[in-house]
Structure formats: structure tokens, C-alpha cells
Design a protein around this motif. Structure first.
Motif, mmCIF file in Angstrom:
data_model
loop_
_atom_site.group_PDB
_atom_site.id
_atom_site.type_symbol
_atom_site.label_atom_id
_atom_site.label_comp_id
_atom_site.label_asym_id
_atom_site.label_seq_id
_atom_site.Cartn_x
_atom_site.Cartn_y
_atom_site.Cartn_z
ATOM 1 N N GLU A 25 52.785 139.136 45.415
ATOM 2 C CA GLU A 25 53.104 139.599 44.010
ATOM 3 C C GLU A 25 54.681 139.436 43.899
ATOM 4 O O GLU A 25 55.241 139.641 44.890
ATOM 5 N N GLN A 26 54.975 139.029 42.715
ATOM 6 C CA GLN A 26 56.587 139.099 42.586
ATOM 7 C C GLN A 26 57.127 140.172 41.714
ATOM 8 O O GLN A 26 56.246 140.409 40.621
ATOM 9 N N PRO A 27 58.102 140.716 41.596
ATOM 10 C CA PRO A 27 59.018 140.602 42.659
ATOM 11 C C PRO A 27 58.471 141.216 44.225
ATOM 12 O O PRO A 27 57.828 142.234 44.095
ATOM 13 N N ASN A 28 58.832 140.841 45.227
ATOM 14 C CA ASN A 28 58.516 141.342 46.422
ATOM 15 C C ASN A 28 59.412 141.240 47.678
ATOM 16 O O ASN A 28 60.110 139.998 47.870
#
Length: 64
Positions: A25-28
């Protein structure tokens, strides 16, 4: 872990990410760390660019 093992594991993780087996998942922060891994002039992973987040990920993938 020696440099050859490190290189093999980083390549494996990057291939898993590219094939969709491993997704973030972003941000990561782990994905960010993985994107900062660089290669030296011989094409091997530069161990100075592998931070603790990437090392932890490599350990998890090894267990997978």
C-alpha cells in the motif's frame, strides 16, 4: 549474509514485486526503502544502500 546472497534475495524480492506476488500500500516505508536499493558498476546490489527495512523484508520473504 554475504554480498552474493544479498544480491540474490534483493533480485527475488524485486521480481516478486514486479509480478504482483508482493504488493505494498502507498505510502509505505518498506517500499520506499526497496526503491532506494542501488547496484554497483558490476551489476551487484550495493550493500550500503540496503537499509534495515529491506533486510527485514528479505528475512520475511525467505520464510515465505
Amino acid at each position: 549474509m554475504d554480498n552474493k546472497q544479498l544480491h540474490q534475495k534483493v533480485i527475488q524480492v524485486k521480481e516478486m514485486q514486479e509480478s504482483g506476488v508482493l504488493r505494498f500500500e502507498q505510502p509505505n516505508p518498506i517500499a520506499d526503502s526497496l526503491s532506494r536499493v542501488r547496484f554497483d558498476e558490476t551489476g551487484q546490489v550495493d550493500p550500503k544502500t540496503v537499509d534495515p527495512n529491506v533486510k527485514a523484508l528479505l528475512t520475511l520473504v525467505e520464510l515465505y
